[in-house]
Design a protein around this motif. Structure first.
Motif, PDB file in Angstrom:
ATOM      1  N   SER A   1       0.807  -1.225   0.000  1.00  0.00           N
ATOM      2  CA  SER A   1       0.000   0.000   0.000  1.00  0.00           C
ATOM      3  C   SER A   1       0.845   1.283   0.000  1.00  0.00           C
ATOM      4  O   SER A   1       0.458   2.266  -0.634  1.00  0.00           O
ATOM      5  CB  SER A   1      -0.985  -0.004   1.166  1.00  0.00           C
TER       6      SER A   1
ATOM      7  N   LEU B 225       0.481   4.165  -2.873  1.00  0.00           N
ATOM      8  CA  LEU B 225       0.351   5.594  -2.592  1.00  0.00           C
ATOM      9  C   LEU B 225       1.384   6.393  -3.372  1.00  0.00           C
ATOM     10  O   LEU B 225       1.051   7.409  -3.992  1.00  0.00           O
ATOM     11  CB  LEU B 225       0.512   5.839  -1.090  1.00  0.00           C
TER      12      LEU B 225
ATOM     13  N   SER C 190       0.568   6.438  -7.026  1.00  0.00           N
ATOM     14  CA  SER C 190      -0.641   7.229  -7.254  1.00  0.00           C
ATOM     15  C   SER C 190      -0.319   8.716  -7.293  1.00  0.00           C
ATOM     16  O   SER C 190      -0.812   9.453  -8.157  1.00  0.00           O
ATOM     17  CB  SER C 190      -1.680   6.946  -6.170  1.00  0.00           C
TER      18      SER C 190
ATOM     19  N   SER D 179      -4.112  13.197  -0.744  1.00  0.00           N
ATOM     20  CA  SER D 179      -3.723  11.789  -0.886  1.00  0.00           C
ATOM     21  C   SER D 179      -3.000  11.306   0.364  1.00  0.00           C
ATOM     22  O   SER D 179      -3.255  10.198   0.859  1.00  0.00           O
ATOM     23  CB  SER D 179      -2.825  11.605  -2.114  1.00  0.00           C
TER      24      SER D 179
ATOM     25  N   SER E  92      -4.313   8.574   3.054  1.00  0.00           N
ATOM     26  CA  SER E  92      -3.456   7.394   3.211  1.00  0.00           C
ATOM     27  C   SER E  92      -3.297   6.971   4.672  1.00  0.00           C
ATOM     28  O   SER E  92      -2.986   5.813   4.954  1.00  0.00           O
ATOM     29  CB  SER E  92      -2.074   7.684   2.616  1.00  0.00           C
TER      30      SER E  92
ATOM     31  N   VAL F 260      -3.229   3.122   4.290  1.00  0.00           N
ATOM     32  CA  VAL F 260      -1.877   2.652   3.992  1.00  0.00           C
ATOM     33  C   VAL F 260      -1.274   1.987   5.216  1.00  0.00           C
ATOM     34  O   VAL F 260      -1.329   2.533   6.323  1.00  0.00           O
ATOM     35  CB  VAL F 260      -0.981   3.809   3.511  1.00  0.00           C
TER      36      VAL F 260
END
Length: 282
Positions: free
Chosen positions: A195, A199, A202, A266, A270, A274
């Motif tokens: 994850s 991130l 992304s 983001s 997260s 995340v």
């Protein structure tokens, strides 16, 4: 450190500060600089092309970012399998990322040409259907640009591949012994463990999507019907076609603010989704 420091000052830091100053001026290269305060920003927020180009860019990013992440991860999963010619396939899928963006754009313009392109020819020969207009149709031009990301997945794929290879096999062996199938292992082990990498990729994909320019400049020139007139394309025209350097600098800073906000959002989201192994150990 001095070469790096000097390079940063003269080629990165200096231009950033200069653009911030110029964003509050009226400057067209040939005339003297005239300080106008926040007028450029006020005009920008009443500019129809500003909203049009930003809307087109957001639409592209909304499609391109998920496509890049999903396709890059899928490709990494496939290339992580132990098969003959593994190194060859990894090299072939990564190779297009080191080719000039202009060359790649011309290649896709030929592949997706509605009249003599390879894709439409195959669709007609194999399935007996007429292919879409791709770059010449306002409805399909943005999906066509998203499809072009297939030759730009190398960087995303390599990062995902590195993260997959670092995962502990013991977890998968334990899960298999407990009866977990491939899909359950993927969603309950692989996705949480990578994850942070998702991130990172992304955020990089968001930044790249909002900076798209070369493809539209080479293939569509902003058309049809302004549907590929991306924000950076508008900024380019403002600076290098109309020579409104001050106004273009204001556009650049608005783009920076938008990307900064999206990045911060983001990172904020997260915190909930995340997984960091180091935090679990603490």
């Amino acid at each position: 450190m001095s070469p790096w420091v000097l390079g940063f000052i003269f080629f990165i830091g200096g231009p950033i500060i200069a653009s911030l100053f110029l964003s509050f001026t009226k400057y067209n290269i040939t005339d003297a600089i005239e300080f106008v305060g926040p007028r450029n920003y006020k005009i920008l927020f009443t500019d129809e092309l500003f909203y049009k180009s930003l809307g087109v860019t957001v639409y592209y990013a909304a499609l391109a970012v998920p496509f890049t992440i999903c396709a890059g991860l899928l490709l990494a999963l496939l290339l992580n399998q132990k098969i003959k010619g593994q190194a060859f396939f990894r090299t072939m899928f990564y190779a297009p990322t080191v080719v000039s963006g202009v060359s790649i754009a011309f290649l896709w313009a030929w592949l997706l040409n509605p009249d003599f392109g390879v894709v439409n020819s195959v669709l007609y020969s194999v399935f007996g259907i007429d292919g879409p207009g791709w770059f010449t149709d306002a409805k399909t031009v943005i999906p066509s640009f998203v499809l072009m990301q297939l030759t730009a997945l190398g960087g995303t794929m390599i990062i995902f591949l590195a993260s997959l290879q670092s995962l502990p096999n013991e977890l998968y062996e334990s899960a298999s012994m407990d009866g977990a199938g491939p899909l359950r292992r993927f969603f309950n082990i692989t996705i949480p463990l990578i994850s942070p990498v998702i991130l990172f990729n992304s955020i990089i994909a968001i930044i790249s999507s909002f900076q798209i320019f070369t493809q539209a400049y080479v293939v569509t020139k902003g058309g049809p019907n302004w549907m590929s007139y991306f924000y950076v394309y508008y900024l380019f025209d403002t600076a290098f076609a109309d020579f409104k350097i001050g106004y273009a600098s204001a556009q650049a800073w608005i783009l920076f603010i938008i990307i900064f906000i999206l990045t911060m959002l983001s990172l904020l989201v997260s915190k909930r989704y995340v997984y960091y192994e180091s935090e679990t150990r603490r």
